[in-house]
Design a protein around this motif. Structure first.
Motif, short mmCIF file in Angstrom:
data_model
loop_
_atom_site.label_atom_id
_atom_site.label_comp_id
_atom_site.label_asym_id
_atom_site.label_seq_id
_atom_site.Cartn_x
_atom_site.Cartn_y
_atom_site.Cartn_z
N PHE A 66 -3.36 -3.46 2.38
CA PHE A 66 -2.53 -5.26 2.09
C PHE A 66 -1.71 -5.55 3.24
CE2 PHE A 66 -0.94 -9.58 0.95
CZ PHE A 66 -1.82 -10.05 1.05
N VAL A 67 -0.31 -4.78 3.25
CA VAL A 67 0.81 -5.71 4.10
C VAL A 67 0.71 -5.42 4.93
CG1 VAL A 67 3.14 -5.12 4.95
CG2 VAL A 67 2.82 -5.31 1.93
N MET A 68 0.09 -4.13 5.74
CA MET A 68 -0.36 -3.75 6.80
C MET A 68 -1.24 -4.37 7.42
SD MET A 68 2.17 -2.19 7.69
CE MET A 68 1.72 -1.99 8.97
N ALA A 69 -2.61 -4.81 6.59
CA ALA A 69 -3.72 -5.67 6.81
C ALA A 69 -3.82 -6.98 7.39
CB ALA A 69 -4.99 -5.47 5.96
N HIS A 70 -2.76 -7.49 6.49
CA HIS A 70 -2.41 -9.11 6.21
C HIS A 70 -1.65 -9.38 6.39
CE1 HIS A 70 -6.32 -9.03 4.48
NE2 HIS A 70 -6.60 -8.29 3.83
N ARG A 71 -0.38 -8.71 6.55
CA ARG A 71 0.99 -9.14 6.80
C ARG A 71 1.55 -8.38 7.85
NH1 ARG A 71 -0.36 -12.34 4.23
NH2 ARG A 71 0.15 -13.70 2.96
N PRO A 72 1.69 -7.87 8.59
CA PRO A 72 1.57 -6.49 10.34
C PRO A 72 2.72 -6.89 10.55
CG PRO A 72 0.05 -7.80 11.01
CD PRO A 72 0.10 -8.39 9.95
N ALA A 73 3.17 -7.87 10.46
CA ALA A 73 4.71 -8.49 10.97
C ALA A 73 5.97 -7.79 10.27
CB ALA A 73 5.13 -9.81 11.33
N SER A 74 5.51 -7.61 9.14
CA SER A 74 6.11 -6.29 8.14
C SER A 74 7.47 -5.54 8.51
CB SER A 74 5.75 -6.60 6.89
OG SER A 74 5.99 -5.93 5.91
N VAL A 75 8.60 -5.96 8.68
CA VAL A 75 9.71 -4.42 8.85
C VAL A 75 9.55 -3.42 7.73
CG1 VAL A 75 11.75 -4.57 9.40
CG2 VAL A 75 10.75 -6.45 10.19
#
Length: 211
Positions: free
Chosen positions: A161-170
Motif C-alpha cells: 500500500f505504501v509503495m503504491a499510494h505513498r511512494p515518497a515514504s522513506v
C-alpha cells in the motif's frame, strides 16, 4: 505497568452525551489527554454526503474540542499537563479518495496549535502527532477482504500500500502502532517540556519536505 490502577469507561465520543458519560466516569483530574478517537474510510468526494461529513467532524474534531474544553482548565490550575491530538500525514498530504478525512485531520492541527497558544506559559503543552500509514486495527479492517483473498500478511499488504499510494515514504513500509506510541509517550513525558504547539511527524517520510 506494575501496580497501576486501570479504569475503563465505555463511551461514544462522537457526540456530547458520550463525552459527558466519559467525564462522569473519571475518578479525578486528568494529567494527560490523548485525543485518539477517529474514523477513516475511502470515499469519493462527490459521493460523500452531508451526514458523512458531519460524522467525521463530530468524531475526529469535536471529540477533542469537548474533552480539551472540559479537562484543560484543571491542568492549567495545576501548572502541568499534556494534551495530544493524533492527527495524520493526511492533514498535510490530503488524499484525493478521503478528502473528508483529510479536512478533519487538518482541523486538528489548527485546534492543537490554537490551544497551545491559549494556555501559553501555564506549564501545559499541546501538540499534534502525525502518523503515516500504520498497521492499526482500522488498517487491518480496511484490508480484511484482501488478506482473506490473498493470504498475505498484514505487513506485506502495508508495504505494498505504501509503495503504491505513498511512494515518497522513506522507510517504504507501514509503521507499527508501537512506533507511533513511542512519539506519544515522549510528548506526554516531562522530557518534552519545551515542545508545544508542534506537529510532529511519525509518517516514515511520506510528506516530502525538510521541516
Amino acid at each position: 505497568i506494575p501496580g497501576a490502577n486501570v479504569l475503563g469507561v465505555a463511551a461514544d465520543l462522537s457526540d456530547a452525551r458520550g463525552v459527558d458519560a466519559l467525564l462522569a466516569g473519571l475518578p479525578g483530574n486528568v494529567d494527560i489527554l490523548v485525543n485518539n478517537a477517529g474514523i477513516f474510510d475511502p470515499q469519493d468526494f462527490f459521493e460523500t454526503d452531508d451526514a458523512t461529513w458531519e460524522q467525521y467532524w463530530q468524531t475526529n474534531v469535536m471529540s477533542g474540542v469537548r474533552l480539551s474544553r472540559a479537562l484543560l482548565p484543571a491542568m492549567v490550575d495545576a501548572g502541568w499537563g499534556r494534551v495530544l491530538f493524533i492527527s495524520s500525514e493526511s492533514a498535510r498530504n490530503i488524499p484525493a479518495d478521503m478528502i473528508h478525512y483529510g479536512v478533519s485531520k487538518t482541523a486538528q492541527l489548527s485546534l492543537s496549535r490554537g490551544l497551545a497558544k491559549r494556555v501559553a506559559g501555564s506549564g501545559v503543552t499541546v501538540n499534534a502527532v502525525l502518523p503515516g500509514p500504520t498497521l492499526s486495527d482500522g488498517f487491518a479492517t480496511m484490508f480484511e477482504e484482501e488478506r482473506a483473498r490473498t493470504g498475505k500478511p498484514l505487513e506485506q499488504i502495508g508495504r505494498e500500500f505504501v509503495m503504491a499510494h505513498r511512494p515518497a515514504s522513506v522507510i517504504q513500509r507501514a509503521a507499527t502502532v508501537e512506533e507511533v506510541a513511542n512519539m506519544v509517550v515522549y510528548l506526554a513525558s516531562p522530557q518534552a517540556s519545551a515542545t508545544s504547539g508542534a506537529a510532529l511527524r511519525v509518517d516514515g517520510g511520506v510528506v516530502d519536505d525538510i521541516v
